[in-house]
Design a protein around this motif. Structure first.
Motif, PDB file in Angstrom:
ATOM      1  N   ARG A   1      14.048   5.210  -9.990  1.00  0.00           N
ATOM      2  CA  ARG A   1      14.082   4.329 -11.174  1.00  0.00           C
ATOM      3  C   ARG A   1      14.347   2.887 -10.764  1.00  0.00           C
ATOM      4  N   HIS A   2      13.478   1.989 -11.178  1.00  0.00           N
ATOM      5  CA  HIS A   2      13.680   0.574 -10.845  1.00  0.00           C
ATOM      6  C   HIS A   2      12.847  -0.291 -11.777  1.00  0.00           C
ATOM      7  N   SER A   3      13.134  -1.587 -11.766  1.00  0.00           N
ATOM      8  CA  SER A   3      12.182  -2.546 -12.329  1.00  0.00           C
ATOM      9  C   SER A   3      11.745  -3.412 -11.154  1.00  0.00           C
ATOM     10  N   ASP A   4      10.550  -3.998 -11.254  1.00  0.00           N
ATOM     11  CA  ASP A   4      10.060  -4.853 -10.162  1.00  0.00           C
ATOM     12  C   ASP A   4      10.743  -6.220 -10.265  1.00  0.00           C
ATOM     13  N   VAL A   5      10.877  -6.886  -9.117  1.00  0.00           N
ATOM     14  CA  VAL A   5      11.526  -8.207  -9.145  1.00  0.00           C
ATOM     15  C   VAL A   5      10.503  -9.350  -9.255  1.00  0.00           C
TER      16      VAL A   5
ATOM     17  N   LEU B   1       0.886  -1.166   0.000  1.00  0.00           N
ATOM     18  CA  LEU B   1       0.000   0.000   0.000  1.00  0.00           C
ATOM     19  C   LEU B   1       0.922   1.214   0.000  1.00  0.00           C
ATOM     20  N   ASN B   2       0.959   1.941  -1.114  1.00  0.00           N
ATOM     21  CA  ASN B   2       1.890   3.065  -1.266  1.00  0.00           C
ATOM     22  C   ASN B   2       1.177   4.386  -1.026  1.00  0.00           C
ATOM     23  N   TYR B   3       1.830   5.255  -0.254  1.00  0.00           N
ATOM     24  CA  TYR B   3       1.236   6.571   0.016  1.00  0.00           C
ATOM     25  C   TYR B   3       2.264   7.660  -0.273  1.00  0.00           C
ATOM     26  N   TYR B   4       1.890   8.590  -1.152  1.00  0.00           N
ATOM     27  CA  TYR B   4       2.774   9.694  -1.547  1.00  0.00           C
ATOM     28  C   TYR B   4       2.096  11.001  -1.136  1.00  0.00           C
ATOM     29  N   PRO B   5       2.458  11.559   0.034  1.00  0.00           N
ATOM     30  CA  PRO B   5       1.781  12.794   0.432  1.00  0.00           C
ATOM     31  C   PRO B   5       2.259  13.995  -0.385  1.00  0.00           C
TER      32      PRO B   5
ATOM     33  N   ASP C   1      -2.047  14.515  -2.653  1.00  0.00           N
ATOM     34  CA  ASP C   1      -1.419  13.262  -2.256  1.00  0.00           C
ATOM     35  C   ASP C   1      -1.913  12.162  -3.208  1.00  0.00           C
ATOM     36  N   ARG C   2      -1.196  11.054  -3.219  1.00  0.00           N
ATOM     37  CA  ARG C   2      -1.502   9.988  -4.184  1.00  0.00           C
ATOM     38  C   ARG C   2      -1.340   8.652  -3.491  1.00  0.00           C
ATOM     39  N   ILE C   3      -2.151   7.668  -3.908  1.00  0.00           N
ATOM     40  CA  ILE C   3      -1.928   6.301  -3.442  1.00  0.00           C
ATOM     41  C   ILE C   3      -1.858   5.350  -4.634  1.00  0.00           C
ATOM     42  N   SER C   4      -1.174   4.251  -4.433  1.00  0.00           N
ATOM     43  CA  SER C   4      -1.203   3.170  -5.427  1.00  0.00           C
ATOM     44  C   SER C   4      -1.105   1.859  -4.655  1.00  0.00           C
ATOM     45  N   VAL C   5      -1.633   0.806  -5.268  1.00  0.00           N
ATOM     46  CA  VAL C   5      -1.663  -0.494  -4.587  1.00  0.00           C
ATOM     47  C   VAL C   5      -1.210  -1.597  -5.546  1.00  0.00           C
TER      48      VAL C   5
ATOM     49  N   GLU D   1      11.848  -0.241 -16.873  1.00  0.00           N
ATOM     50  CA  GLU D   1      12.244   0.653 -15.776  1.00  0.00           C
ATOM     51  C   GLU D   1      11.144   1.700 -15.579  1.00  0.00           C
ATOM     52  N   HIS D   2      10.827   2.011 -14.327  1.00  0.00           N
ATOM     53  CA  HIS D   2       9.803   3.023 -14.066  1.00  0.00           C
ATOM     54  C   HIS D   2      10.125   3.809 -12.808  1.00  0.00           C
ATOM     55  N   CYS D   3       9.440   4.925 -12.636  1.00  0.00           N
ATOM     56  CA  CYS D   3       9.644   5.764 -11.446  1.00  0.00           C
ATOM     57  C   CYS D   3       8.351   6.534 -11.188  1.00  0.00           C
ATOM     58  N   VAL D   4       8.270   7.151 -10.032  1.00  0.00           N
ATOM     59  CA  VAL D   4       7.062   7.926  -9.697  1.00  0.00           C
ATOM     60  C   VAL D   4       7.474   9.339  -9.303  1.00  0.00           C
ATOM     61  N   ALA D   5       6.874  10.334  -9.954  1.00  0.00           N
ATOM     62  CA  ALA D   5       7.156  11.736  -9.635  1.00  0.00           C
ATOM     63  C   ALA D   5       6.450  12.111  -8.336  1.00  0.00           C
TER      64      ALA D   5
ATOM     65  N   GLY E   1       1.417  10.059 -11.778  1.00  0.00           N
ATOM     66  CA  GLY E   1       2.797  10.234 -11.304  1.00  0.00           C
ATOM     67  C   GLY E   1       3.719   9.155 -11.850  1.00  0.00           C
ATOM     68  N   LEU E   2       3.122   8.024 -12.266  1.00  0.00           N
ATOM     69  CA  LEU E   2       3.930   6.898 -12.751  1.00  0.00           C
ATOM     70  C   LEU E   2       4.443   7.188 -14.174  1.00  0.00           C
ATOM     71  N   HIS E   3       5.745   6.954 -14.355  1.00  0.00           N
ATOM     72  CA  HIS E   3       6.374   7.124 -15.679  1.00  0.00           C
ATOM     73  C   HIS E   3       7.213   5.890 -15.980  1.00  0.00           C
TER      74      HIS E   3
ATOM     75  N   PHE F   1       0.478  -6.046 -10.691  1.00  0.00           N
ATOM     76  CA  PHE F   1      -0.910  -5.676 -10.956  1.00  0.00           C
ATOM     77  C   PHE F   1      -1.115  -4.399 -10.155  1.00  0.00           C
ATOM     78  N   LEU F   2      -1.075  -3.250 -10.801  1.00  0.00           N
ATOM     79  CA  LEU F   2      -1.008  -1.985 -10.051  1.00  0.00           C
ATOM     80  C   LEU F   2      -2.274  -1.145 -10.194  1.00  0.00           C
ATOM     81  N   LEU F   3      -2.854  -0.856  -9.051  1.00  0.00           N
ATOM     82  CA  LEU F   3      -4.020   0.027  -9.021  1.00  0.00           C
ATOM     83  C   LEU F   3      -3.533   1.409  -8.629  1.00  0.00           C
TER      84      LEU F   3
HETATM   85  O1  AKG Z   1       3.006   4.102  -7.444  1.00  0.00           O
HETATM   86  C1  AKG Z   1       3.173   3.664  -8.556  1.00  0.00           C
HETATM   87  O2  AKG Z   1       2.500   4.039  -9.518  1.00  0.00           O
HETATM   88  C2  AKG Z   1       4.240   2.630  -8.829  1.00  0.00           C
HETATM   89  C3  AKG Z   1       4.899   2.077  -7.607  1.00  0.00           C
HETATM   90  C4  AKG Z   1       5.951   1.086  -7.918  1.00  0.00           C
HETATM   91  O3  AKG Z   1       6.588   1.161  -8.942  1.00  0.00           O
HETATM   92  C5  AKG Z   1       6.185  -0.040  -6.991  1.00  0.00           C
HETATM   93  O4  AKG Z   1       5.631  -0.056  -5.883  1.00  0.00           O
HETATM   94  O5  AKG Z   1       6.951  -0.954  -7.371  1.00  0.00           O
END
Ligand code: AKG
Ligand SMILES: COc1cc(/C=C/C(=O)SCCNC(=O)CCNC(=O)[C@H](O)C(C)(C)COP(=O)(O)OP(=O)(O)OC[C@H]2O[C@@H](n3cnc4c(N)ncnc43)[C@H](O)[C@@H]2OP(=O)(O)O)ccc1O
Ligand code: FE2
Length: 350
Positions: free
Chosen positions: A223-227, A206-210, A291-295, A281-285, A240-242, A232-234
């Motif tokens: 910048r990263h790739s997932d392992v 559960l990601n929180y970006y205030p 604020d923003r959330i992603s799951v 590779e991706h990153c989040v601004a 913000g995702l690039h 499956f990203l909500l």
């Molecule tokens: O918040 C997002 O849009 C992506 C987050 C992400 O790349 C991650 O949690 O691996």
């Protein structure tokens, strides 16, 4: 207590457990220096391509062979795509987003019970930045990570989000499996024999970006790739995702689409497919206004699986690009260093 002017914001956010949520609540005029990224790690908006976008794939007719083709083609070209009409009820998506907001709105005294220091299990962990003990410059993100496949730890999940998280994971499983089946078909590999290696463990974050002061100097996620095998990203409607356009220094914005799920290929599938499918590779601004959330749900091999190019691909004479590695060694390597683009994959290169 809030830090004094000469103080240490790292201590406040990391050790005291206030996270970037706590810093954001202070309504600082300027970004603390601990969060100022070197120029090369910021997202250069002049490098974001306005006219390109990743595919949005309609999954309403699963009998149409074109759907599976589009999925495999997107995994090869982009490593990222969005899906719509995927069958996960919109209410389930809204509920898990609400649950994420509820969790991060809890008082700090409640939240710190889930930090590595206090959580009774390694499978439930609240962190700020990515790896605060390792990151030289901190990232503007707090996250709760739950290893869903460790069923016995579920008694320790926060009660404020447990039900909605479980429902989201359960309802996503069919789509996840269907996507992997389509991807295996694209490799001429039978899914049934691969299910356990592709879907051996599941983690949810559960990601929180205030709101961030001076967001142009900071990064939400570096910048990263997932392992994972597949992520499956909500995301909510803030954006913000690039993603990096393959083999270029340009970036593509992933726009929020109502009801959509963003799918990305992880390193494990890049390795298993011998490089045919790409973990982009991706990153989040960071964001100065909202604020923003992603799951993300990460479906992964099991820690004790050995991963390498699938034998079905090599028997036709294809040369292996990756060696065989123990998946838990691979993941531990990822968690030993700050985000560094796609360098985790070097661990498995021939
Ligand atoms: O918040 C997002 O849009 C992506 C987050 C992400 O790349 C991650 O949690 O691996
Ligand atoms: C988090 O922000 C992220 C995440 C991501 C991308 C994430 C993914 O792709 S997640 C998929 C990862 N795969 C799995 O989780 C597979 C299942 N995992 C496991 O079975 C285990 O967690 C393990 C990987 C095998 C490690 O377990 P164990 O042997 O019990 O060791 P631990 O003591 O738990 O951890 C060892 C060491 O690793 C670090 N670490 C492990 N898990 C996490 C975590 N969830 N968050 C942070 N750190 C973790 C930890 O530092 C441990 O070292 P210590 O010094 O703390 O002991 C992309 C971008 C992001 O920003
Ligand atoms: Fe990611």
């Amino acid at each position: 207590m809030a830090p004094s002017p000469t103080n240490d914001y790292r201590n406040f956010a990391v050790t005291k457990g206030h996270g970037v949520k706590g810093l954001s609540d202070l309504k600082l005029d300027a970004l603390p220096e601990q969060y100022i990224q070197p120029v090369e790690e910021r997202l250069d908006m002049t490098k974001v391509l306005k006219k390109e976008s990743i595919p949005v794939i309609d999954m309403s007719n699963l009998d149409d062979p074109n759907v599976a083709h589009q999925i495999a083609a997107a995994a090869e070209k982009w490593g990222f795509f969005q899906i719509i009409n995927h069958g996960v009820p919109i209410e389930v998506l809204e509920n898990v987003k609400e649950a994420t907001r509820r969790f991060f709105a809890l008082p700090v005294e409640e939240k710190i019970k889930y930090t590595q220091e206090q959580s009774p299990t390694n499978s439930v962990r609240l962190t700020t930045s990515f790896l605060p003990k390792v990151d030289k410059v901190l990232e503007w993100k707090d996250y709760l990570s739950i290893l869903v496949s460790d069923e016995k730890s579920s008694e320790f999940w926060p009660s404020t989000c447990k039900h909605d998280v479980k429902e989201y994971v359960e309802k996503s499983e069919f789509v996840m499996k269907w996507l992997l089946k389509a991807l295996m078909k694209g490799l001429n590999v039978d899914m049934d024999s691969k299910e356990s290696i592709l879907m051996g463990s599941t983690r949810i974050n559960l990601n929180y970006y205030p709101v961030c002061p001076n967001p142009e100097l900071a990064i939400g996620v570096g910048r990263h790739s997932d392992v994972s095998t597949l992520t499956f990203l909500l995301q909510d409607n803030v954006g913000g995702l690039h993603i990096r356009k393959m083999d270029t220094d340009t970036w593509i914005f992933v726009p929020p689409v109502e009801g959509a799920i963003v799918i990305n290929i992880g390193d494990a599938l890049q390795i298993l497919s011998n490089g045919k499918y790409k973990s982009a590779e991706h990153c989040v601004a960071a964001n100065g206004s909202n604020d923003r959330i992603s799951v993300p749900i990460f479906t992964n091999p099991s820690p004790d699986d050995i991963i390498g190019p699938l034998p079905e691909l090599l028997k036709n004479g294809e040369k292996p690009v990756y060696k065989h590695v123990l998946y838990s060694d691979y993941v531990k390597h990822f968690y030993r260093k700050s985000h560094d683009g796609k360098h985790t994959l070097d661990f498995a290169k021939m």
